[in-house]
Design a protein around this motif. Structure first.
Motif: not given
Ligand SMILES: CC(C)[C@H](C(=O)O)[C@@H](O)C(=O)O
Length: 470
Positions: A175-187
């Protein structure tokens, strides 16, 4: 019994018209998106050959790269851009193609309007003369960019010659932590595999963290597949996909939707299907990321420091990263949170959708853009803009000091009036940080919308996991 197949295998198999002697295939193309940059020679080729567009109803054209994002009721100022826009207007008229011009409220970035209109559907083959066509793979479609001669081929025949790519799966667990998003996943994925990591492959994104994403988030991830070297990225369709698609103007309606959905539900990778490459990531461990160099693989946690290239053993790589740092005007060891920004750009086919704008509004409500920063928000389409305005997002952003613009590609790339000045440093929600991408000698840091919003307010990068709630 047929052997287990991947999602990519299934869509491929369903579209092969013919297998050619060299082993490549002629694929049927369901949807063709057209914009002003890569289409003029293609239409010219049709004219010269005396050919028509084979399926105008499977083709949709829009202007996006060259449009100005300031008031355009008086036309476009720049003569070169105007020529491009006029050429497309003439071509769609001559060839009978549906077209959203600069004043149409459905106008927007080609990869945003396709899904929005329900033109993009699961199970389809979708092409456009644009590398970020991979975006549409978020619907469980096989979608990729093509060159201008291929644009002509598709216009004339509704088919395309392709060699089948290899299968790669990127599984994002947790699960993504708060403040971390799809953009961070792909980066993070590109940081891990490198910009050549997906070369020759079509990536299927799977795992709990991908399933939990909205369609907007999935589009952000598939959009940047090309920056990881893959031609296409895809996510198997599911209830989230169907809920997004249902009721869109060009989506099948009523019983036709139910029939389509029954087929779409078969578009999942079979258990035991073969992947040539597998990558796994844990979403729970991801921090907000910031790019520091001139390649989308040059990413680091916002809590990190500018890397030191002298630690890289490979000489070519070392030199290229040294050059990147010189271009970016950064010193190794500098904490990322010490980097000061001049500009903030929120928009693009990567992060110009309503969900992105909602996050930004939520972050900046009641706050002000930093005095040293000029910040702009460019909705991805006229409909995104209208939705944002209906929700009061524009008022929040304008009150904070953001420039609220008309839809288009804008400062993602310097093809219109929105550009960085030399040496200006920009936190950008776009997809490429190449030298000169946002303007001659401009410096781009790729970030998520939330990170860009916080940078606008504070004038530097901050760890948004510590952002106080308004
Ligand atoms: C203009 C177009 C050919 C180009 C692409 O295909 O990527 C552009 O959209 C980009 O993002 O650089």
């Amino acid at each position: 019994m047929t052997s287990p197949r991947t999602l990519y295998d299934k869509i491929w198999d369903d579209h092969v018209v013919d297998v050619l002697p060299d082993g490549s295939s002629l694929l049927y193309i369901d949807r063709h998106l057209v914009h002003e940059v890569t289409s003029p020679q293609a239409f010219e080729g049709l004219r010269v050959a005396g050919r028509k567009v084979r399926h105008p109803e499977k083709t949709l054209a829009v202007v996006d790269h060259n449009v100005q994002t300031s008031d355009r009721s008086q036309g476009i100022d720049d003569p070169e851009s105007r020529t491009q826009l006029e050429a497309l207007a003439e071509n769609v008229r001559d060839f009978g193609i549906e077209f959203y011009d600069a004043l149409d409220r459905r106008q927007g970035i080609v990869h945003i309007i396709g899904p929005e209109q329900g033109f993009t559907l699961p199970g389809q083959t979708i092409v456009c003369g644009d590398s970020h066509t991979s975006t549409h793979g978020a619907f469980g479609a096989l979608a990729h960019g093509i060159g201008t001669s291929e644009v002509e081929h598709v216009l004339a025949t509704q088919t395309l010659v392709q060699k089948k790519a290899k299968n790669m799966r990127v599984t994002v667990d947790g699960t993504l932590p708060p403040g971390v998003s799809a953009k961070d996943i792909v980066l993070a994925i590109i940081g891990e595999i490198g910009t050549a990591g997906g070369t020759g492959h079509v990536i299927e994104y799977a795992g709990e963290a991908i399933r939990a994403l909205s369609m907007e988030g999935r589009m952000t991830i598939c959009n940047m597949s090309i920056e990881g070297g893959a031609r296409a990225g895809m996510v198997a369709p599911d209830a989230t996909t169907y809920a997004y698609v249902q009721g869109r103007p060009k989506a099948p309606q009523g019983a036709a939707f139910d029939r389509a959905r029954a087929y779409w539900e078969s578009l999942v990778t079979d258990a035991g299907a073969h992947f040539d490459r597998e990558v796994r990531l844990d979403a729970a461990n991801l921090p907000p990321l910031v790019s520091w160099g001139t390649s989308p693989e040059d990413v680091i946690s916002v809590q990190g420091r500018v890397p030191d290239p002298s630690e890289i053993a490979d000489e070519n790589k070392r030199q290229s990263k040294e050059k990147a740092l010189a271009y970016m005007g950064l010193t190794p060891g500098t904490p990322m949170t010490d980097i000061r920004l001049d500009r903030v750009f929120i928009g693009s086919c990567t992060n110009g959708r309503i969900e992105d704008l909602r996050v930004v509004a939520q972050m900046v409500e009641g706050r002000k853009v930093h005095e040293s920063v000029s910040a702009m928000v460019v909705p991805g389409s006229g409909l995104v803009k209208a939705q944002a305005e209906a929700e009061g997002i524009d008022r929040i952003l304008k009150a904070a000091g953001f420039d609220w613009r008309e839809p288009g590609c804008s400062m993602c790339l310097g093809m219109n009036a929105d550009r960085l000045n030399p040496l200006e440093r920009c936190a950008s929600t776009s997809n490429r940080n190449f030298e000169g991408r946002q303007g001659h000698r401009g410096r781009t840091h790729l970030v998520s919308p939330a990170m860009a919003a916080a940078a606008a307010v504070t004038g530097r990068f901050v760890d948004i996991r510590e952002w106080p709630q308004a």
